[in-house]
Scaffold this active site. Structure first.
Site, PDB file in Angstrom:
ATOM      1  N   ASP A  89       0.834  -1.208   0.000  1.00 37.40           N
ATOM      2  CA  ASP A  89       0.000   0.000   0.000  1.00 37.40           C
ATOM      3  C   ASP A  89       0.868   1.259   0.000  1.00 37.40           C
ATOM      4  OD1 ASP A  89      -2.419  -1.715   0.555  1.00 37.40           O
ATOM      5  OD2 ASP A  89      -1.260  -2.089   2.363  1.00 37.40           O
TER       6      ASP A  89
ATOM      7  N   HIS B 193      -4.578  -3.343   7.205  1.00 37.77           N
ATOM      8  CA  HIS B 193      -4.468  -3.675   5.781  1.00 37.77           C
ATOM      9  C   HIS B 193      -5.837  -4.148   5.315  1.00 37.77           C
ATOM     10  CE1 HIS B 193      -2.833  -4.915   1.987  1.00 37.77           C
ATOM     11  NE2 HIS B 193      -3.275  -6.144   2.171  1.00 37.77           N
TER      12      HIS B 193
END
Length: 335
Positions: free
Chosen positions: A164, A192
């Protein structure tokens, strides 16, 4: 030219080793991209029994690469073999979410896996082992593994939010027309999951030799607080009909290389790490993604960054999800 090294081999475990992510990951580890060009490697590859035939094919390919740092490959379906004397554990394998599966059912299945693997770490691995959890839900799986290995320091456990982090850097870079290397200090906060918060309020973009705050460089606040924050992982899966294995493998390499070699001076990266309750108002006993500096194989959370109201609300929302996940998972934990 013969490669001469004086280092003792390190023992590196990859679970889910017959899967897609591992297939993209193992070559980079074995050729020295992660732990250094003079660090010999013993690879331990764990997967479930039905995947051993596929795993043996992966072993043959690694052998056929004739990599000078790769001293031994040990494929197995036995935890007592896989976790023996580990220096590094990269826990990729997990139960994926299936159609119609409730999140609590996914958590229950993964608690069983990561309780077993945490127990194996406790019994068989070195107490200095560095553990990276990749399998989703990564933050909560990491917490379960850490709780089941009480003699291994909590700070030795982390979960992957580097994909990410890399994605956020790249998207900002593309908007600004610069290479991703010219973007630094983005932050991934929290879980996440779809609640994670990519924050660029402290991000700098190098444009023609000058470091410019991200908001000034991008000049599109609506995008930075809208589409930029939304999940891209689902778009990759929709397009490929498969998960993002290549970018996940690259992120694992980046994460472990930073743990091994440290982060550049003046830069930080994002990692899911154990919260002691002392940073940014995040509750104790969560694995939460923070900005971190790494030196001498130890991380330090970058504290004291100013947080505005927009960021605070996003950070609190992802923390709330993690608390709910943790409490649901702990109800399944058999201690």
């Amino acid at each position: 030219m013969f490669l001469s090294t004086k280092s003792e081999p390190i023992r590196v475990l990859v679970t889910g080793a017959a899967g897609q992510i591992a297939y993209s990951l193992l070559y980079s580890i074995a050729k020295g991209d992660v732990f250094g060009k003079d660090q010999p490697i013993i690879l331990l590859l764990l997967d479930i029994t039905p995947m051993l035939t596929v795993l043996n094919g992966v072993v043959m390919e690694l052998q056929d690469c004739a990599l000078p740092l790769l001293r031994e490959i040990i494929p197995t379906d036995q935890e007592e073999v896989a976790f023996k004397d580990l220096d590094v554990a990269i826990l990729v394998g997990s139960m994926p979410r299936r159609d119609g599966m409730e999140r609590k059912d996914l958590l229950k299945a993964n608690v069983k896996i990561f309780q077993s693997q945490g127990t194996a770490l406790e019994k068989f691995a070195k107490k200095t082992v560095k553990v990276l959890v990749v399998g989703n839900p990564a933050n909560t799986n990491c917490l379960i593994a850490a709780k089941c290995a009480p003699s291994i320091p909590k700070e030795n456990f982390s979960c992957l939010t580097r994909l990410d982090h890399n994605r956020a850097r790249s998207q900002v870079a593309m908007r600004c027309g610069v290479p991703a290397t010219q973007v630094k200090n983005v932050i991934i906060w929290g879980n996440h999951s779809s609640t994670q918060y990519p924050d660029v309020h402290h991000c700098l973009v190098n444009i023609s030799g000058s470091e410019v705050p991200c908001y000034d460089a991008v000049k599109d606040d609506a995008w930075l607080q809208g589409d930029f924050i939304s999940q891209r992982g689902a778009a990759v899966i929709k397009a490929r009909k498969l998960s993002s294995a290549m970018s996940a493998a690259k992120a694992i390499c980046d994460h472990m290389r930073d743990i091994w070699s440290g982060t550049p001076e003046g830069e930080f990266t994002s990692m899911g790490v154990y919260s002691t309750g002392n940073s940014y108002g995040v509750q104790k006993d969560l694995i939460y993604s923070f900005p971190v500096h790494i030196k001498d194989k130890s991380f330090k959370i970058v504290d004291g960054l100013p947080i505005n109201d927009f960021s605070r609300s996003k950070m609190d929302a992802t923390a709330a999800e993690l608390i709910e996940e943790r409490d649901t998972a702990l109800a399944f934990l058999d201690l």
